[in-house]
Scaffold this motif. Structure first.
Motif, PDB file in Angstrom:
ATOM      1  N   THR A 457       0.834  -1.200   0.000  1.00  0.00           N
ATOM      2  CA  THR A 457       0.000   0.000   0.000  1.00  0.00           C
ATOM      3  C   THR A 457       0.871   1.254   0.000  1.00  0.00           C
ATOM      4  O   THR A 457       0.548   2.246  -0.669  1.00  0.00           O
ATOM      5  N   ALA A 458       1.972   1.215   0.746  1.00  0.00           N
ATOM      6  CA  ALA A 458       2.886   2.357   0.757  1.00  0.00           C
ATOM      7  C   ALA A 458       3.413   2.635  -0.638  1.00  0.00           C
ATOM      8  O   ALA A 458       3.515   3.804  -1.068  1.00  0.00           O
ATOM      9  N   SER A 459       3.736   1.575  -1.367  1.00  0.00           N
ATOM     10  CA  SER A 459       4.244   1.741  -2.727  1.00  0.00           C
ATOM     11  C   SER A 459       3.190   2.369  -3.628  1.00  0.00           C
ATOM     12  O   SER A 459       3.482   3.298  -4.404  1.00  0.00           O
ATOM     13  N   ALA A 460       1.967   1.875  -3.557  1.00  0.00           N
ATOM     14  CA  ALA A 460       0.891   2.446  -4.375  1.00  0.00           C
ATOM     15  C   ALA A 460       0.633   3.898  -4.005  1.00  0.00           C
ATOM     16  O   ALA A 460       0.406   4.749  -4.876  1.00  0.00           O
ATOM     17  N   LEU A 461       0.660   4.193  -2.707  1.00  0.00           N
ATOM     18  CA  LEU A 461       0.438   5.562  -2.254  1.00  0.00           C
ATOM     19  C   LEU A 461       1.514   6.496  -2.798  1.00  0.00           C
ATOM     20  O   LEU A 461       1.219   7.599  -3.280  1.00  0.00           O
ATOM     21  N   ARG A 462       2.765   6.069  -2.706  1.00  0.00           N
ATOM     22  CA  ARG A 462       3.851   6.928  -3.182  1.00  0.00           C
ATOM     23  C   ARG A 462       3.716   7.194  -4.673  1.00  0.00           C
ATOM     24  O   ARG A 462       3.852   8.341  -5.136  1.00  0.00           O
ATOM     25  N   ALA A 463       3.441   6.154  -5.441  1.00  0.00           N
ATOM     26  CA  ALA A 463       3.324   6.338  -6.889  1.00  0.00           C
ATOM     27  C   ALA A 463       2.161   7.254  -7.240  1.00  0.00           C
ATOM     28  O   ALA A 463       2.301   8.173  -8.062  1.00  0.00           O
ATOM     29  N   LYS A 464       1.012   7.017  -6.620  1.00  0.00           N
ATOM     30  CA  LYS A 464      -0.167   7.808  -6.975  1.00  0.00           C
ATOM     31  C   LYS A 464      -0.109   9.228  -6.440  1.00  0.00           C
ATOM     32  O   LYS A 464      -0.564  10.158  -7.116  1.00  0.00           O
ATOM     33  N   SER A 465       0.449   9.420  -5.246  1.00  0.00           N
ATOM     34  CA  SER A 465       0.461  10.763  -4.668  1.00  0.00           C
ATOM     35  C   SER A 465       1.571  11.627  -5.258  1.00  0.00           C
ATOM     36  O   SER A 465       1.385  12.829  -5.458  1.00  0.00           O
ATOM     37  N   VAL A 466       2.723  11.030  -5.559  1.00  0.00           N
ATOM     38  CA  VAL A 466       3.840  11.809  -6.106  1.00  0.00           C
ATOM     39  C   VAL A 466       3.723  11.915  -7.618  1.00  0.00           C
ATOM     40  O   VAL A 466       3.511  12.986  -8.170  1.00  0.00           O
ATOM     41  N   GLU A 467       3.857  10.768  -8.296  1.00  0.00           N
ATOM     42  CA  GLU A 467       3.944  10.785  -9.751  1.00  0.00           C
ATOM     43  C   GLU A 467       2.638  11.187 -10.419  1.00  0.00           C
ATOM     44  O   GLU A 467       2.647  11.864 -11.449  1.00  0.00           O
ATOM     45  N   ASP A 468       1.514  10.757  -9.855  1.00  0.00           N
ATOM     46  CA  ASP A 468       0.236  10.939 -10.537  1.00  0.00           C
ATOM     47  C   ASP A 468      -0.654  12.016  -9.935  1.00  0.00           C
ATOM     48  O   ASP A 468      -1.785  12.187 -10.403  1.00  0.00           O
ATOM     49  N   THR A 469      -0.185  12.710  -8.920  1.00  0.00           N
ATOM     50  CA  THR A 469      -0.989  13.806  -8.373  1.00  0.00           C
ATOM     51  C   THR A 469      -0.131  15.050  -8.134  1.00  0.00           C
ATOM     52  O   THR A 469      -0.297  16.066  -8.813  1.00  0.00           O
ATOM     53  N   ALA A 470       0.790  14.971  -7.183  1.00  0.00           N
ATOM     54  CA  ALA A 470       1.562  16.166  -6.810  1.00  0.00           C
ATOM     55  C   ALA A 470       2.391  16.708  -7.966  1.00  0.00           C
ATOM     56  O   ALA A 470       2.555  17.939  -8.101  1.00  0.00           O
ATOM     57  N   PHE A 471       2.948  15.833  -8.803  1.00  0.00           N
ATOM     58  CA  PHE A 471       3.719  16.303  -9.957  1.00  0.00           C
ATOM     59  C   PHE A 471       2.864  17.160 -10.890  1.00  0.00           C
ATOM     60  O   PHE A 471       3.386  17.989 -11.637  1.00  0.00           O
TER      61      PHE A 471
END
Length: 804
Positions: A457-471
């Motif tokens: 879940t941490a991995s999915a969160l990092r990918a979605k929050s950083v790469e697919d949202t915050a960026f």
């Protein structure tokens, strides 16, 4: 030309296979690619996938090579053609997930589970929580609620004469013995529950890839599942059809190091790289039996080297003034990232968090010392720790010693998470969640499940929050919002670049390096055009103010993003630019999203792009492009040369041997076009220069692999004289020197090279390969980096040749 399958590639060339570019088309490109100088073709996934898939990551059958690409014989024919030209093959494999296709019978193991339930031999394949939904698999495939969709179901016969249910494109199995029931009772009697697609966010009871319910996770930690899902790939390796592997998304697995050890043993130690995204100063675990990462860490270093730190800071200030973005909505990177993470963990990943809370509740109920932690407290502690993790995931497991790095990052996250609780005694739940995530609470089924799922879940969160949202929310300099990047620290000093290269040479000399991939949000050359703005921040700020007045946009953020993307693309192509901008506003999820679309806002965005960056107003960028041309040229050629000569195995993305400007997928996944025969003569301008450079460097690597491999020492070469910070140079094995110009505008403002020289290691005669000029002992930079902003020299060991 004989291949050595035990040696790492000298360079790979990535091909995105799809029905419009199958094995036969790749075979026709082999002469060109062999002449280019690579040693291996790097193929996107080749196993059977959802029909029409343009990427192949939606595997449906691990036992077969994809028929739409030419099937196994097509792959073997490509291998024979490649081998005849001295090339090998590297395969991209997808161990983490399979597709939930329509029709569902395309995925045989999933079909069996849907038909036979938890008693199916294939039930062990998938991460399904059978304790939910009355022991049924929730299938979020309905366009609306079941009551409104019931009339669209019909019964029928499947391919083998068995009873099936039809719903649109979906074909679902019928549980044996229930065929004659009336439709409502028939649905209730199945091992699955068809449901409205919107329920996936909160109710899904199988693990998925990130937030995509159409991709169901696979339990490759199970030895039988590993064997079944890897048999075809291992056969292709044994029979020397392919030579090496790229492993997609290892962080999604329950036990990445365990999986990689099993894979290493099964392949006999073939060259393997993993798509592990390293965040900030994170290091690849030293014990992983792989050659290294796929290379996003190298991409970050290369991009940072050609970004002006002072100009980037000025652009950030200009962006804040122009957009007026609040700190947590684009004005400040840490605040923006934290808010994005909260949204993803509480919204998109609600079902994953819910399962973790249920598991944690069972852990507490099973042990008296852990009781009396309320579910709300467990949920709060879990979310607060997850959003504070600065990396994709820990690699802890019950029964294994905890790595100091994992313990440190969980301790720090837990310390911050305590601030979410008003009552100190209630905050003690944070330490319980931390210890469960580190595998410290025992080695039972629930303990193992929580520890693995927390990391996943941490991995999915990092990918979605950083790469697919915050960026997409933080946009001062779009070239810095790339996979693995830290956008509020976009620049890298030459000394740090050398330190990173030296560490890569010591620890991972055969790891991958990349500049462009099928997943980069912009190709390297598009990023180079955008990064050039860091040398022209004032000019960009003035231009944005003028364009804002001349071409109204729905909001200042989308204006900034659209115009920077237009700079990267370089042409007013609305058919490519508009989808990329629309994707950016949906991913940002501030004014519209993929699932809650504001159609009026999106129409306004598309109209603005058509009138502005993709319309006549694009002409405003022409003068800026002329001004930035020296910076762009130095960046494009410099990054390409360093990529091809630095430690590691360079992966050249299709088409990038020449100038290649592409935006986010699907723009960067279009079928490539190759010239007939063994290649084309370099053309004029930057395009021809890049092709000449790429071909020269790749051929040098192939002819002298010992200069660039594990034994090819890496040594910085220090400029003698002023302006040293504008030349980055290094030697490989004492036989090759690569030198590049960085930040040429700042260099010109400082008065140029002013007599600076580059000492050549060991003195003696050297030859610059791009211009065929000889040098003796040292090279004056105004000559060496005059015709081209880059230089590639080799020791010639020839006497009596003077200095150019």
């Amino acid at each position: 030309m004989k291949r050595d399958i035990c040696s790492p590639p000298t360079a790979t060339y990535r091909l995105q296979l799809q029905p419009a570019f199958p094995f036969a088309a790749a075979g026709r490109a082999v002469p060109h690619l062999a002449a280019l100088g690579v040693s291996h073709l790097h193929l996107s996934p080749v196993l059977e996938a959802v029909p029409g898939s343009t990427h192949g990551y939606d595997v449906v059958d691990h036992t077969a090579v994809r028929a739409e690409l030419g099937g196994e014989e097509g792959l073997r024919a490509l291998s024979r053609t490649a081998r005849a030209h001295g090339l090998g093959l590297v395969l991209d494999i997808v161990p983490n997930h399979m597709a939930v296709p329509a029709p569902e019978h395309l995925n045989g193991p999933l079909w069996q589970v849907l038909r036979d339930g938890p008693a199916s031999p294939c039930a062990r394949w998938f991460d399904i929580d059978w304790s939910e939904h009355g022991g049924k698999v929730l299938l979020p495939v309905l366009a609306g609620r079941l009551g409104a969709e019931l009339a669209r179901f019909r019964t029928g016969e499947g391919p083998g004469g068995e009873a099936v249910l039809h719903y649109g494109d979906h074909v679902l199995p019928v549980r044996p013995g229930t065929e004659r029931l009336p439709l409502p009772e028939l649905l209730d009697a199945q091992w699955y529950r068809p449901a409205w697609w919107r329920l996936a966010r909160t109710e899904l009871n199988y693990r998925r890839f990130f937030t995509i319910a159409e991709l169901i996770a696979v339990r490759v930690e199970d030895p039988e599942v590993f064997a079944a899902t890897h048999a075809k790939v291992l056969q292709l390796l044994r029979e020397d059809v392919v030579d090496g592997l790229r492993v997609d998304h290892p962080d999604g697995l329950a036990d990445p190091p365990g999986y990689l050890r099993r894979l290493h043993e099964a392949t006999g130690g073939r060259w393997t790289v993993v798509e592990k995204i390293l965040s900030g100063d994170e290091r690849l675990p030293a014990g992983w039996p792989v050659a290294g990462t796929t290379g996003y860490d190298a991409l970050r270093d290369l991009d940072g080297l050609f970004t002006d730190p002072h100009g980037a800071a000025a652009l950030t200030a200009a962006y804040r003034a122009f957009t007026g973005a609040p700190a947590d909505r684009g004005g400040d990177w840490p605040a923006t990232l934290r808010r994005a993470a909260y949204r993803v963990v509480t919204h998109e990943l609600a079902t994953e968090v819910g399962r973790l809370v249920r598991t944690a509740t069972r852990l507490c109920e099973a042990a008296h010392p852990l009781r009396d932690h309320a579910p709300w407290a467990l949920r709060t502690a879990l979310c607060e720790i997850l959003v504070r993790l600065p990396v994709y995931r820990p690699y802890a497991a019950p029964g294994r010693p905890v790595a100091p790095s994992d313990a440190a990052l969980l301790d720090e996250a837990a310390q911050g998470a305590r601030t979410a609780f008003a009552v100190p005694e209630e905050a003690e739940v944070v330490e319980l969640v931390r210890d469960a995530a580190l595998g410290r609470l025992g080695d039972g089924p629930d303990q193992r499940d929580f520890c693995a799922r927390f990391a996943q879940t941490a991995s999915a969160l990092r990918a979605k929050s950083v790469e697919d949202t915050a960026f997409y929310r933080y946009a001062p300099l779009l070239s810095a919002t790339e996979v693995g990047a830290v956008p509020d620290r976009p620049a890298l000093a030459p000394a740090d670049f050398h330190a990173h290269c030296a560490r890569r040479q010591r620890h991972w000399p055969a790891g991958g390096t990349v500049l462009s991939t099928h997943d980069t949000k912009r190709s390297a050359d598009a990023r180079a055009r955008i990064a050039a703005l860091s040398e022209y921040p004032g000019r960009w700020a003035e231009l944005m103010d003028r364009l804002w007045a001349e071409v109204p946009a729905p909001d200042p953020h989308v204006a900034w993003v659209a115009w920077q993307n237009a700079v990267g693309l370089g042409a007013p192509d609305g058919g490519r630019l508009a989808p990329a901008v629309l994707k950016s506003v949906r991913e940002a999820a501030l004014l519209t999203t993929w699932t809650e679309q504001d159609t009026a806002y999106e129409a306004a965005v598309e109209a603005f792009v058509a009138a502005g960056p993709a319309g006549p107003a694009h002409e405003a960028l022409t003068a800026l492009a002329r001004e930035t041309e020296p910076t762009v040229r130095a960046h494009v050629l410099g990054a390409a040369l360093l990529h091809l000569t630095m430690p590691g195995v360079p992966d050249v993305y299709m088409g990038t041997e020449s100038v290649y400007a592409a935006l986010v997928d699907p723009d960067n996944r279009q079928p490539p076009r190759f010239p007939p025969g063994d290649g084309e003569q370099p053309g004029e301008g930057l395009d021809g220069q890049k092709l000449h450079l790429t071909r020269t460097a790749l051929r040098l690597r192939r002819e002298h692999p010992q200069w660039f491999g594990a034994r090819g020492a890496y040594e910085p070469v220090v400029v003698d004289g002023p302006a040293a910070e504008h030349c980055v140079a290094f030697a490989r094995a004492g036989e090759v020197v690569a030198a590049v110009t960085r930040l040429p505008r700042r260099l010109a403002e400082a008065g140029g090279w002013r007599g600076a020289v580059l000492p050549l290691p060991g003195g003696g005669p050297w030859r610059e390969l791009l211009t065929d000029r000889p040098y003796e002992g040292c090279a004056p930079l105004d000559r060496l980096l005059g015709p081209w902003p880059v230089a590639l020299l080799i020791r010639t060991r020839e006497a009596g040749r003077g200095t150019a």
